[in-house]
Design a protein around this motif. Sequence first.
Motif, PDB file in Angstrom:
ATOM      1  N   ARG A   1       0.828  -1.203   0.000  1.00 37.96           N
ATOM      2  CA  ARG A   1       0.000   0.000   0.000  1.00 37.96           C
ATOM      3  C   ARG A   1       0.867   1.259   0.000  1.00 37.96           C
ATOM      4  NH1 ARG A   1      -5.146   0.685   1.466  1.00 37.96           N
ATOM      5  NH2 ARG A   1      -5.224  -1.362   2.482  1.00 37.96           N
TER       6      ARG A   1
ATOM      7  N   ARG B   1      -7.905  -8.723  -3.373  1.00 33.81           N
ATOM      8  CA  ARG B   1      -8.732  -7.709  -2.718  1.00 33.81           C
ATOM      9  C   ARG B   1      -7.954  -6.415  -2.520  1.00 33.81           C
ATOM     10  NH1 ARG B   1     -10.761 -12.340  -0.257  1.00 33.81           N
ATOM     11  NH2 ARG B   1      -9.264 -12.269   1.465  1.00 33.81           N
ATOM     12  N   LEU B   2      -6.722  -6.522  -2.051  1.00 34.64           N
ATOM     13  CA  LEU B   2      -5.926  -5.313  -1.839  1.00 34.64           C
ATOM     14  C   LEU B   2      -5.553  -4.673  -3.172  1.00 34.64           C
ATOM     15  CD1 LEU B   2      -4.471  -3.286  -0.111  1.00 34.64           C
ATOM     16  CD2 LEU B   2      -2.558  -4.888   0.121  1.00 34.64           C
TER      17      LEU B   2
ATOM     18  N   GLU C   1      -8.475  -2.748  -4.368  1.00 33.89           N
ATOM     19  CA  GLU C   1      -8.624  -1.509  -3.608  1.00 33.89           C
ATOM     20  C   GLU C   1      -7.642  -0.443  -4.094  1.00 33.89           C
ATOM     21  OE1 GLU C   1      -7.648  -0.047   0.934  1.00 33.89           O
ATOM     22  OE2 GLU C   1      -8.325  -2.111   0.617  1.00 33.89           O
TER      23      GLU C   1
ATOM     24  N   THR D   1      -8.671   0.793  -7.587  1.00 37.45           N
ATOM     25  CA  THR D   1      -9.816   1.699  -7.479  1.00 37.45           C
ATOM     26  C   THR D   1      -9.372   3.091  -7.034  1.00 37.45           C
ATOM     27  OG1 THR D   1     -11.312  -0.132  -6.975  1.00 37.45           O
ATOM     28  CG2 THR D   1     -12.029   2.078  -6.322  1.00 37.45           C
ATOM     29  N   ALA D   2      -8.326   3.138  -6.217  1.00 41.54           N
ATOM     30  CA  ALA D   2      -7.806   4.414  -5.734  1.00 41.54           C
ATOM     31  C   ALA D   2      -6.910   5.106  -6.757  1.00 41.54           C
ATOM     32  CB  ALA D   2      -7.045   4.212  -4.432  1.00 41.54           C
TER      33      ALA D   2
END
Length: 258
Positions: free
Chosen positions: A25, A46-47, A50, A53-54
């Motif tokens: 991240r 999943r990460l 995320e 999407t960001a």
Amino acid sequence: MSARLAGKRVFVTGAAAGIGAAIARACAEQGAAVCLADTDLGGAERLAGELTTAGHRALAVECDIAERASVEMAVALARERLGPLTTLVNNAGMNVFHEPLAMPDDAWRRCLAVDLEGAWLCSRAVLPDLLANGGGAIVNIASTHAFSIIRGCFPYPVAKHGLIGLTRALGVEYAARGVRVNAIAPGYIATPAVEAHWRTFDDPAAARGRIEALLPPGRLGRPEEVAMTAVFLASDEAPFINASCITIDGGRGAVHHD
């Protein structure tokens, strides 16, 4: 201020949770394209979703670092999708704790395969990209077990001592070709695995409190605090740090005894 890892392409192992997820991240948020490699493909996906999407570039791949073919396939996919890799974070590992003579033979082999040989297999797969790029960075996530021994934790510290040796050997070997290899040695960090460990005690709060009382800040570290050190070592801000290890333990290693 520009992103600290803009233009970097980072391969992070064990990226589905804990310290690895925090590193992935942080690298993405600092501008890197990130490949999240893990045996837990669902968690990595999943990460990665995320992060995508960001607005970040992120890819999830299934990878068992103890298997050379799995590593090579994962690295090849990352290279194909993201471009030649510039950075490797060897984070994946497993806790294997035994009294030496009571340890099953398979436990020794699995611990060394994942916690030491896996880092070498990933390094061997990524190094050609780094050398072709004219340089790059490898960050190995070691442990304070690489310096201090706790009874009943064999053979985990053997592997982590070896990981420091791998760090230093590769760092010296390839320094003149622009590759920096460093390690981070976390102490007690509040990862999901550590939190699960507390829950095995009759009084989880008391068990955690006993450990926190040993640490000068009176608390466990956070995965994000390890992650930002990895960002620093992966960035162009650390050009002359090589074959070294940064300890992140809140100062516990400086305490003579409690």
